[in-house]
Design an enzyme around this catalytic site. Structure first.
Site, PDB file in Angstrom:
ATOM      1  N   GLU A   1       0.830  -1.210   0.000  1.00 46.88           N
ATOM      2  CA  GLU A   1       0.000   0.000   0.000  1.00 46.88           C
ATOM      3  C   GLU A   1       0.862   1.257   0.000  1.00 46.88           C
ATOM      4  OE1 GLU A   1      -3.045  -0.018  -0.552  1.00 46.88           O
ATOM      5  OE2 GLU A   1      -3.898  -1.920   0.125  1.00 46.88           O
TER       6      GLU A   1
ATOM      7  N   ARG B   1       0.500   3.824  -3.197  1.00 44.28           N
ATOM      8  CA  ARG B   1      -0.164   5.095  -2.878  1.00 44.28           C
ATOM      9  C   ARG B   1       0.836   6.232  -2.701  1.00 44.28           C
ATOM     10  NH1 ARG B   1      -5.780   3.765   0.071  1.00 44.28           N
ATOM     11  NH2 ARG B   1      -5.821   1.513  -0.206  1.00 44.28           N
TER      12      ARG B   1
ATOM     13  N   ASP C   1      -4.501  -9.765  -8.198  1.00 44.17           N
ATOM     14  CA  ASP C   1      -4.855  -8.960  -9.368  1.00 44.17           C
ATOM     15  C   ASP C   1      -3.725  -8.145  -9.979  1.00 44.17           C
ATOM     16  OD1 ASP C   1      -4.806  -7.481  -7.040  1.00 44.17           O
ATOM     17  OD2 ASP C   1      -6.798  -6.606  -7.275  1.00 44.17           O
TER      18      ASP C   1
ATOM     19  N   GLU D   1     -12.285  -0.181 -10.499  1.00 44.47           N
ATOM     20  CA  GLU D   1     -11.866  -1.093 -11.568  1.00 44.47           C
ATOM     21  C   GLU D   1     -12.770  -1.048 -12.809  1.00 44.47           C
ATOM     22  OE1 GLU D   1      -9.831  -2.032  -7.987  1.00 44.47           O
ATOM     23  OE2 GLU D   1     -12.000  -1.982  -8.326  1.00 44.47           O
TER      24      GLU D   1
ATOM     25  N   THR E   1      -1.029   0.643 -10.337  1.00 43.60           N
ATOM     26  CA  THR E   1      -2.306   0.055  -9.944  1.00 43.60           C
ATOM     27  C   THR E   1      -3.137   0.996  -9.095  1.00 43.60           C
ATOM     28  OG1 THR E   1      -3.305  -2.021  -9.164  1.00 43.60           O
ATOM     29  CG2 THR E   1      -1.555  -1.054  -7.798  1.00 43.60           C
TER      30      THR E   1
END
Length: 566
Positions: free
Chosen positions: A183, A187, A317, A469, A556
């Site tokens: 994360e 981010r 994913d 998504e 992502t």
């Protein structure tokens, strides 16, 4: 020993001393000559794209040169532009409609941002109903960093300036508690790198470098696979610190774009080598089905831990997403990424994509999972796949992938369009074509209390977390095909979000998107709503040259990073 016997030894020492002095003088001259001829050579760091990975690159003299970088094939549709002023060709009515919709999404961002500034400034997130701050990502201000490039793209320069002022005071060398490496990378690190490339603010690159260096020790496992969580403060002072846990595919395999970009911008090859080793470990690990990587892996041995759990959804994913994006980022120079991607997609077609039993919609395809056999469950998280397939189809000349991408994209939108709210669920279980409904399936249907099940679905998780998504894939499919129907679908989703998710201060997720009773908000707004959902919607209604897929690759968390070009 007499004086005559000592003479030859003294003479030899004299010759040796003279020889060494001559050698030192010659070396000194060479160094002096090189430095004067090339005065910046001592300060110029080795760049991984010029000195990286000799086993995959071509040698030229004494250097390893990444000379295989190409432009690759064009991804975006050939949208009409005027040759005179390079303006996007559209009628005045089309422009007015597009810009009004884009402005609506921008105002939505400002509504959420201003609520965050008022009630939660400096915290990671705002709780959008109780109007309280929440820290889920070390309290560095995740919403601030994650939203940086969105603000720049939306031309919110004053908000951007205030955000960078806050970031300039963050110490990324310490953490009170263990941070999520995954994360934090997607981010914070991705957010600062993207905002740096867009704005040119050097402070952002310095902060990104500080954070990247602080996280490097997390790769010090026996295999080089990063630990899931890492205490930055302890990691920098305690060499025995080894926070073992079960490695998760998405977490170990979704750091590459950010660290490769950091290596490119700083010239520090260590960043590249760390993530390239991760790729190699995953590539070499034994799989039950070629190209389908089990979800869990040992950081100690590099072996997968459960061969019968495979998904393109949660915990896996973004690993698959990054394979094609790594290939794009380096301009095709490292073919390993293409091979791994194509192996994965070929097996996905064979084992995971199924037709359903939706009445009057035989065109819909569904993406399932493997859980000790095929599991007919499709997650909202896996709705990034249509966009991934569309990009891969153009880059690698795989037309079948685009056909499947369009059908899967339609399924993701159908999941939105078939609920009470017009918003898609977190996941659902679908009926496969030619599969008989059994007692277990009927029992699961009956236990879906207060839920309106769409046709062909027998179980549904009605949570909505403001996820991006589906709109991500709509944006990419529009940019790849030029089909304006994707703009209409995105607009319909935005209107549903405005209707059901807006609060007094921001936007909230939902507990029950398909309920036949009152729709309940969940008092949660993750930073990715600002970074991804609203950005993709905004770009869907921007002219196609804004953050072109032919120039940028998105991490992502939807942070655009410039691709390497020849």
């Amino acid at each position: 020993m007499n004086s005559l016997s000592k003479a030859p030894w003294k003479l030899n020492r004299l010759f040796i001393s003279i020889f060494l002095i001559v050698v030192i003088l010659l070396v000194t001259y060479q160094v002096f000559f090189i430095v004067n001829q090339y005065p910046d050579i001592l300060n110029k760091p080795k760049e991984w794209w010029n000195h990286a990975y000799p086993s995959r690159l071509n040698r030229l003299g004494n250097d390893v040169v990444l000379k295989n970088v190409t432009s690759l094939k064009k991804i975006q549709y050939d949208f009409p532009y005027s040759s005179f002023r390079r303006e996007f060709i559209e009628t005045p009515e089309e422009r007015e409609l597009r810009e009004s919709r884009r402005e609506s999404i921008k105002q939505g961002f400002l509504h959420a941002w201003n609520g965050y500034v008022k009630y939660a400034w400096g915290a990671d997130e705002i709780l959008p109903i109780s109007n309280l701050p929440r820290n889920s990502y070390n309290g560095w201000g995740a919403s601030i960093v994650d939203a940086l490039d969105t603000m720049w793209i939306m031309d919110l320069k004053e908000e951007f300036k205030n955000a960078t002022e806050h970031i300039s005071h963050i110490n990324f060398n310490s953490s009170v508690i263990p941070i999520s490496i995954f994360e934090t990378t997607i981010r914070y690190l991705g957010g600062m790198l993207s905002a740096y490339e867009l704005s040119g603010d050097e402070m952002l690159l310095e902060k990104a470098k500080q954070l990247g260096e602080a996280m490097i020790p997390c790769f010090n496992s026996p295999t080089g696979l990063p630990y899931n969580n890492w205490n930055l403060t302890r990691g920098l002072i305690d060499s025995t610190y080894k926070p073992y846990s079960t490695g998760i595919l998405a977490q170990v395999g979704t750091l590459h774009l950010e660290y490769m970009k950091l290596a490119q911008l700083t010239g520090n090859s260590t960043f590249f080598y760390k993530v390239q080793n991760v790729t190699d470990v995953l590539d070499k690990a034994v799989k039950k089905i070629p190209g389908l990587y089990p979800t869990f892996i040992s950081q100690e041995t590099g072996r997968f831990l459960n061969y019968d759990v495979v998904s393109f959804g949660a915990n896996a994913d973004s690993f698959y997403e990054y394979l094609i994006k790594q290939y794009l980022f380096v301009g095709g120079a490292i073919d390993q990424y293409r091979r791994m991607y194509e192996e994965s997609i070929d097996s996905m077609h064979e084992y995971l994509i199924k037709e359903g039993q939706v009445k009057n919609r035989p065109d819909l395809l569904f993406l399932g999972e493997i859980y000790h056999g095929f599991l007919p469950r499709m997650e909202h998280l896996s709705c990034f796949v249509p966009g991934m397939l569309a990009i891969g189809s153009k880059t690698l000349n795989r037309p079948k992938d685009l056909e499947v991408a369009i059908k899967l994209g339609e399924t993701c939108y159908w999941a939105y369009n078939s609920t009470t709210t017009g918003i898609g669920p977190e996941d659902f279980y679908f009926l496969q074509k030619n599969v008989t409904v059994d007692e277990k399936t009927r029992w699961m249907q009956k236990n879906q209390k207060d839920t309106v099940l769409p046709d062909g679905i027998y179980k549904l998780n009605g949570n909505y977390l403001l996820r991006p998504e589906t709109v991500e894939s709509l944006f990419i499919l529009y940019r790849v095909t030029g089909d304006k129907s994707y703009q209409e679908k995105g607009w319909k989703i935005w209107k549903a979000i405005e209707k059901w998710c807006k609060t007094e201060s921001a936007y909230s997720g939902l507990y029950n998107v398909a309920s036949n009773k009152e729709i309940v908000q969940n008092n949660n707004m993750e930073s990715f709503f600002l970074a991804e959902t609203l950005k993709y919607l905004y770009l869907l209604f921007s002219t196609p040259d804004v953050i072109s897929l032919d120039d940028y690759v998105f991490n992502t968390e939807a942070h655009p990073l410039l691709r390497m070009k020849p």
